[in-house]
Design a protein around this motif. Structure first.
Motif, PDB file in Angstrom:
ATOM      1  N   TYR A  44      -7.144   5.343  -3.099  1.00 31.97           N
ATOM      2  CA  TYR A  44      -6.499   4.578  -2.031  1.00 31.97           C
ATOM      3  C   TYR A  44      -7.491   4.426  -0.881  1.00 31.97           C
ATOM      4  N   PHE A  85       0.850  -1.192   0.000  1.00 31.86           N
ATOM      5  CA  PHE A  85       0.000   0.000   0.000  1.00 31.86           C
ATOM      6  C   PHE A  85       0.890   1.248   0.000  1.00 31.86           C
ATOM      7  N   TYR A 145      -5.855  -0.796  -2.017  1.00 33.50           N
ATOM      8  CA  TYR A 145      -6.519  -0.849  -0.718  1.00 33.50           C
ATOM      9  C   TYR A 145      -5.759  -1.710   0.278  1.00 33.50           C
TER      10      TYR A 145
END
Length: 349
Positions: free
Chosen positions: A312, A203, A339
């Motif tokens: 995001y 991420f 995500y």
């Protein structure tokens, strides 16, 4: 020592060595190769891949993550796969830049520097690394903390972007009866030692893109997105970014001082706190863009052109599970959606 085998990843052409007593994913981490992954426990499908050639055996996993018919066809979860011969694996989801910029996973010793209650169930913990130079990470990644007195660990996203100061910033949700939560509430104190392992996670901010950024978080999901915002501020980014943060009421809004400082540092940043309950009449004008409603509802109402954005998402499974169909319905390409969904294990921490 367990036998080692060569594992080749296609279509990127990267090779690693994997011992039979470690998973393919852990072998990649050990050698600084950052493959797509999520829970690392066979509960999600983020690390699903296809075996082109070779002998692989799987540990226990959820059929929700990998259906029986997929396994029969040759798909695996790399977090549960062990190589028993040379392997050739075709990656399903990958970002080549991210793969090649991976950092080796290491174990480090830390000391609790501070513990601050943010809400009734969220706490801000700062850990000081004993040897700061030995632990590197990318903003948005997470660490495992070994729960003292046990043989298990719990995963937490880091809210920090700058590793030079040797401090790991964590925003942690406490769960009644949770193993680490109970330790944090009743035993652990400033000055105590904690062992951490990392970095993990994919991420991270895709800096090669110049698309408008849309951040969405709830609860302790604030942590990883705060790291990305801090990274942008540190680099002097002028990229447009809007941050939707979901909470129940005013008392559940966290890190507002830090967010206000980032709004000053980032010229094209907008913060939209979303309260599922009503806004108080005397709410200060610090964040005039605030909205009432679930964060996913506000997102759908205010962002009709998400197809032109990088999105995001970070937070609990219900929030992520509600947001992904919204994005799909709006036609957002999957390679523009990133995500970090907290897993069941983390949620029962």
């Amino acid at each position: 020592m367990a036998d080692e085998h060569v594992v080749r990843f296609e279509p990127v052409g990267i090779e690693i060595k994997a011992a039979e007593d470690e998973t393919v994913l852990d072998a990649a981490f050990r050698q600084g190769i950052s493959l797509m992954h999520g829970c690392r426990e066979g509960q999600c499908s983020a690390c699903k891949a296809f075996v082109l050639d070779g002998d692989v055996q799987m540990g226990r996993y959820s059929t929700f993550a990998l259906a029986d018919y997929e396994s029969d066809e040759g798909y695996i979860l790399m977090c549960r796969a062990h190589a028993y011969g040379d392997l050739e694996i075709e990656l399903e989801n990958y970002d080549e830049d991210m793969i090649r910029s991976g950092l080796p996973v290491v174990t480090a010793q830390t000391t609790i520097a501070s513990v601050t209650e943010l809400t009734h169930d969220i706490v801000h913990v700062r850990l000081a690394l004993d040897e700061p130079s030995a632990f590197r990470f990318h903003p948005g990644q997470y660490i495992d903390i070994a729960v003292p007195g046990t043989d298990v660990s719990r995963s937490f996203s880091m809210a920090c972007a700058n590793q030079a100061d040797g401090i790991l910033d964590l925003i942690i949700k406490k769960y009644p009866g949770g193993l680490f939560s109970e330790k944090l509430a009743n035993e652990l104190k400033v000055g105590d030692a904690l062992t951490v392992t990392g970095p993990y996670g994919a991420f991270t901010l895709r800096v090669s893109s110049d698309r408008r950024l849309v951040f969405v978080a709830g609860g302790a999901g604030m942590s990883a997105l705060l790291a990305l915002l801090r990274q942008m501020a540190d680099s002097g980014s002028d990229r447009e970014v809007v941050y939707y943060y979901g909470a129940r009421n005013e008392a559940d809004l966290i890190m507002t001082t830090e967010i206000a400082a980032l709004a000053e540092a980032l010229p094209n940043f907008t913060y939209v706190p979303c309260l599922s309950e009503s806004w108080p009449e005397d709410w200060p004008a610090t964040f005039p863009g605030g909205a009432t409603g679930l964060v996913t509802e506000v997102l759908l109402e205010r962002e009709p052109n998400l197809r032109a954005c990088d999105v995001y998402l970070c937070g609990p499974p219900p929030m992520i599970d509600a947001a992904l169909p919204v994005l799909e319905g709006l036609g957002v390409p999957t390679d523009q959606v990133f995500y970090d969904k907290f897993t069941i294990t983390a949620a029962t921490d």
